[in-house]
Design a protein around this motif. Structure first.
Motif, PDB file in Angstrom:
ATOM      1  N   PRO A  99       0.854  -1.192   0.000  1.00  9.56           N
ATOM      2  CA  PRO A  99       0.000   0.000   0.000  1.00  9.56           C
ATOM      3  C   PRO A  99       0.891   1.243   0.000  1.00  9.56           C
ATOM      4  CG  PRO A  99       0.158  -0.899   2.204  1.00  9.56           C
ATOM      5  CD  PRO A  99       0.894  -1.856   1.297  1.00  9.56           C
ATOM      6  N   TYR A 104      -4.983   4.710   6.971  1.00 10.57           N
ATOM      7  CA  TYR A 104      -6.106   3.893   6.533  1.00 10.57           C
ATOM      8  C   TYR A 104      -6.935   3.516   7.757  1.00 10.57           C
ATOM      9  CZ  TYR A 104      -3.032   3.316   2.476  1.00 10.57           C
ATOM     10  OH  TYR A 104      -2.222   3.551   1.396  1.00 10.57           O
ATOM     11  N   ARG A 105      -8.026   2.835   7.526  1.00  7.46           N
ATOM     12  CA  ARG A 105      -8.855   2.272   8.596  1.00  7.46           C
ATOM     13  C   ARG A 105      -9.119   0.809   8.275  1.00  7.46           C
ATOM     14  NH1 ARG A 105      -9.470   5.566  13.135  1.00  7.46           N
ATOM     15  NH2 ARG A 105      -9.352   7.704  12.392  1.00  7.46           N
ATOM     16  N   THR A 107     -11.105  -2.104   7.356  1.00  2.00           N
ATOM     17  CA  THR A 107     -12.381  -2.119   6.636  1.00  2.00           C
ATOM     18  C   THR A 107     -13.123  -3.441   6.756  1.00  2.00           C
ATOM     19  OG1 THR A 107     -11.225  -2.762   4.621  1.00  2.00           O
ATOM     20  CG2 THR A 107     -11.649  -0.399   4.948  1.00  2.00           C
ATOM     21  N   PHE A 127      -7.198  -3.548   5.395  1.00  3.48           N
ATOM     22  CA  PHE A 127      -7.277  -2.099   5.589  1.00  3.48           C
ATOM     23  C   PHE A 127      -7.229  -1.288   4.308  1.00  3.48           C
ATOM     24  CE2 PHE A 127      -2.835  -3.262   6.026  1.00  3.48           C
ATOM     25  CZ  PHE A 127      -2.154  -2.302   5.293  1.00  3.48           C
ATOM     26  N   THR A 128      -6.974  -1.890   3.159  1.00  7.35           N
ATOM     27  CA  THR A 128      -7.019  -1.148   1.903  1.00  7.35           C
ATOM     28  C   THR A 128      -7.084  -2.113   0.734  1.00  7.35           C
ATOM     29  OG1 THR A 128      -6.071   0.722   0.666  1.00  7.35           O
ATOM     30  CG2 THR A 128      -4.515  -0.917   1.508  1.00  7.35           C
TER      31      THR A 128
END
Length: 181
Positions: A99, A104-105, A107, A127-128
């Motif tokens: 990434p 980020y969070r 998800t 997270f992405t």
């Protein structure tokens, strides 16, 4: 002025000692995390191995508050509590897709699935997504580490099972993940 400087240096030294004292020493079974198989196989000079630094030290500009910090250059993760203290740090084996640095969070999460490499994995914390490839942390059920094939697009960042358990407990949906160089 000299007194203030001495006091500041003493404070910084004490804080560094506290940070180092709070990091588990059980990281000795980890492989050398200075370079990843993906980097070595790809032959990318920009991702050449870096000298190992103090693993307890968070990367510069890694945010504040509770968060997961993932360093692309050191293939290392830090779980940081709300007071900014490292509760755990460990080496990881990245997939072939990295990434971009940023915040980020979490998800999505899956308790158990089959990884892109066909290995049963557990405690998947995503997270992405990079060009259609989900990126997240996971642990192989059999404890194995992947041999990264740079020709196959994989976003799994593999942890040991104990580290995967810690990540699973720490990184719930919405938890902040900071990716650094």
């Amino acid at each position: 002025m000299a007194g203030l400087t001495a006091a500041a240096l003493a404070s910084v030294g004490f804080l560094a000692y506290q940070a180092a004292a709070g990091v588990p020493a059980a990281d000795t079974a980890m492989p050398d995390v200075r370079s990843s198989p993906a980097r070595a196989a790809a032959g990318d000079a920009s991702k050449a191995p870096l000298p190992m630094r103090n693993p307890a030290a968070l990367p510069d500009r890694s945010g504040t508050g509770q968060r997961v910090v993932y360093s692309l250059d050191y293939d290392r993760v830090w779980l940081v509590d709300e007071d900014g203290r490292v509760s755990r740090t460990f080496g990881v084996t990245p997939g072939s897709v990295d990434p971009a640095p940023g915040t980020y969070r979490v998800t999505s999460r899956s308790n158990s699935v089959t990884g892109t490499d066909g290995t049963p994995i557990e405690h998947v914390v995503r997270f992405t997504n990079v060009k259609g490839v989900a990126v997240g942390f996971s642990a192989a059920v059999d404890g194995s580490r992947p041999v990264t094939d740079p020709t196959v697009k994989t976003g799994g960042i593999r942890e040991t099972r104990p580290d995967g358990d810690a990540m699973w407990t720490f990184a719930t949906i919405g938890e902040k993940v900071v990716v650094t160089r």
